[in-house]
Design a protein around this motif. Sequence first.
Motif, PDB file in Angstrom:
ATOM      1  N   ASP A 123      93.084  45.110  64.479  1.00 52.20           N
ATOM      2  CA  ASP A 123      92.649  44.036  63.583  1.00 52.20           C
ATOM      3  C   ASP A 123      91.391  43.340  64.084  1.00 52.20           C
ATOM      4  O   ASP A 123      90.709  42.643  63.317  1.00 52.20           O
ATOM      5  N   ARG A 124      91.043  43.527  65.350  1.00 52.45           N
ATOM      6  CA  ARG A 124      89.825  42.940  65.898  1.00 52.45           C
ATOM      7  C   ARG A 124      88.587  43.772  65.557  1.00 52.45           C
ATOM      8  O   ARG A 124      87.457  43.379  65.861  1.00 52.45           O
ATOM      9  N   GLY A 125      88.818  44.927  64.928  1.00 48.14           N
ATOM     10  CA  GLY A 125      87.697  45.708  64.429  1.00 48.14           C
ATOM     11  C   GLY A 125      87.052  46.645  65.414  1.00 48.14           C
ATOM     12  O   GLY A 125      86.026  47.263  65.107  1.00 48.14           O
ATOM     13  N   GLU A 126      87.652  46.784  66.600  1.00 45.49           N
ATOM     14  CA  GLU A 126      87.083  47.689  67.596  1.00 45.49           C
ATOM     15  C   GLU A 126      87.916  48.960  67.678  1.00 45.49           C
ATOM     16  O   GLU A 126      89.121  48.944  67.403  1.00 45.49           O
ATOM     17  N   ARG A 129      97.356  44.553  66.507  1.00 42.58           N
ATOM     18  CA  ARG A 129      96.527  43.373  66.789  1.00 42.58           C
ATOM     19  C   ARG A 129      95.166  43.787  67.343  1.00 42.58           C
ATOM     20  O   ARG A 129      94.133  43.178  67.003  1.00 42.58           O
ATOM     21  N   MET A 130      95.152  44.818  68.172  1.00 39.62           N
ATOM     22  CA  MET A 130      93.868  45.304  68.689  1.00 39.62           C
ATOM     23  C   MET A 130      93.000  45.859  67.563  1.00 39.62           C
ATOM     24  O   MET A 130      91.797  45.562  67.475  1.00 39.62           O
ATOM     25  N   TYR A 188      91.350  46.909  75.551  1.00 38.95           N
ATOM     26  CA  TYR A 188      92.122  46.081  76.474  1.00 38.95           C
ATOM     27  C   TYR A 188      93.187  46.949  77.121  1.00 38.95           C
ATOM     28  O   TYR A 188      94.171  47.308  76.479  1.00 38.95           O
TER      29      TYR A 188
END
Length: 491
Positions: free
Chosen positions: A252-255, A249-250, A127
Amino acid sequence: MDQQHQAGRRRAITGLLTMLGGVSLSPLLKAADAIPAAGPARLSEAEMQTAAWIREHALSDNRSYEILESLTTEVGARLAGSEADLRAVAWAEAKMRALGLDKVWKEPVQYPVWQRLSELASVISPYPHRLQVTALGHSVSTPEGGVQADIVRVASLQDLKNTDPAKVHGKIVFIDHKLKKSADYGEVAAGRSRGASEAARKGALALVIRSVGTDSHRLPHTGVMHYDDDAPRIAAAAISNPDADLLVRMLDRGEPVRLDLRIQTAMGGHFTSYNVIGELRGSEQPDDYVLIGGHLDSWDLGTGAVDDGAGCAITLGAAEFLRRHQLRPRRSIRVVLYANEEQGLIGGRAYHTAHRHEISRIQAASEADSGQGPVKMLRSDVRPAALAVVGQIQQVLTGLGVNAGGNQAHPGPDMGVLREAGAASFSLDMQADDYFDLHHTADDTFDKIDPARLRQSCAAFAVFAWMAAQSPVDFGSGDALIQSRKTRTAG
């Protein structure tokens, strides 16, 4: 019994018996030596009343706020090695003279120049975001075109040390160590200081850290870092706490999270700045002195109001108050505004080198480098015979809301080397719950200063400096105090 008082008693008895004539002195002197002392030497009741007067009047009548306004308005940011550094030196010398200190001089301090040129950090994927970033002091540049790589998150410097190099190689290390309270600053700042070399040893391309600050503002905190000789040099930068939260937070999305980091700095040449020194001369022992002060330099993001314009103003204001009211103590009071604390305590080390022969002349040392205050606790590091006077200082400072600490104190960053050399030391611990919200950021500006807090700190330093300089006993600077510390530690 204090040796000075014992010697005085012996001289008095000797004089008296000599006038009587024909009397053997030896038995009587031995008897006199055996008489218990009335107690440790203390400041007189009149001196205690003077100290209380200083406390009450300095609280509302010191000029620390005006001094700090002058520094931050007329000079502003004072990055070591910059043109503003020398303007700050000229300001300090002129201000000390205008405040009426008896003796003003400066001593040269040399160091290499580091410059911040440009800085940019962006999330490329998943992002895209522009991040608020600042290069750490002494960081090298990224390669031309910057560094584009995935980040690997570690929780601390120690976690980085324990991480498999295969996970780090070819990536940007992100140290996500949050400063939750001021007492943890040293532990968290270790990642800023040493993280780049540790990451480089494992093959990292660059280092990014969560800012070492307690705030949630979108303003990054700079600060100095160091390279080890046995590791490659990679660029190092700090991002704001909200941006660090965004990266977490990014992740934590696994990417994978990929950054573009572009840092340009310059290092080269030697610069000569100065420790600026002013003195209120003592009335009886002018070559002995109480040492107070702060550091004159700042980082370049803000105007250095709390770090450490406040310390300069507090200690200058204390000396000026005593001079203006003709409260000249036995010993001198010396104010040192140190050069280049931020990039390695360089002014403090230079002062020690220039004055290492006079450690025993330092009655007490205490630096103000924890913001604007108020002062909340007094701690000492003196010989046992001086503890009674320390108790009297504490008694007076209690009226300012200052609590008692023990006989274990550190005088402050620039004065630490003097303590190691044996200087008797005090710590006037300041309230610092909001200090690391502003520390090393663009938000460190004069509007954050509360006049009442600053003036309480100045009043506390005025009381401390006058009472320490007026003390009837010396506080023990020298090899004996070093040995006393070892005994205390062993006990």
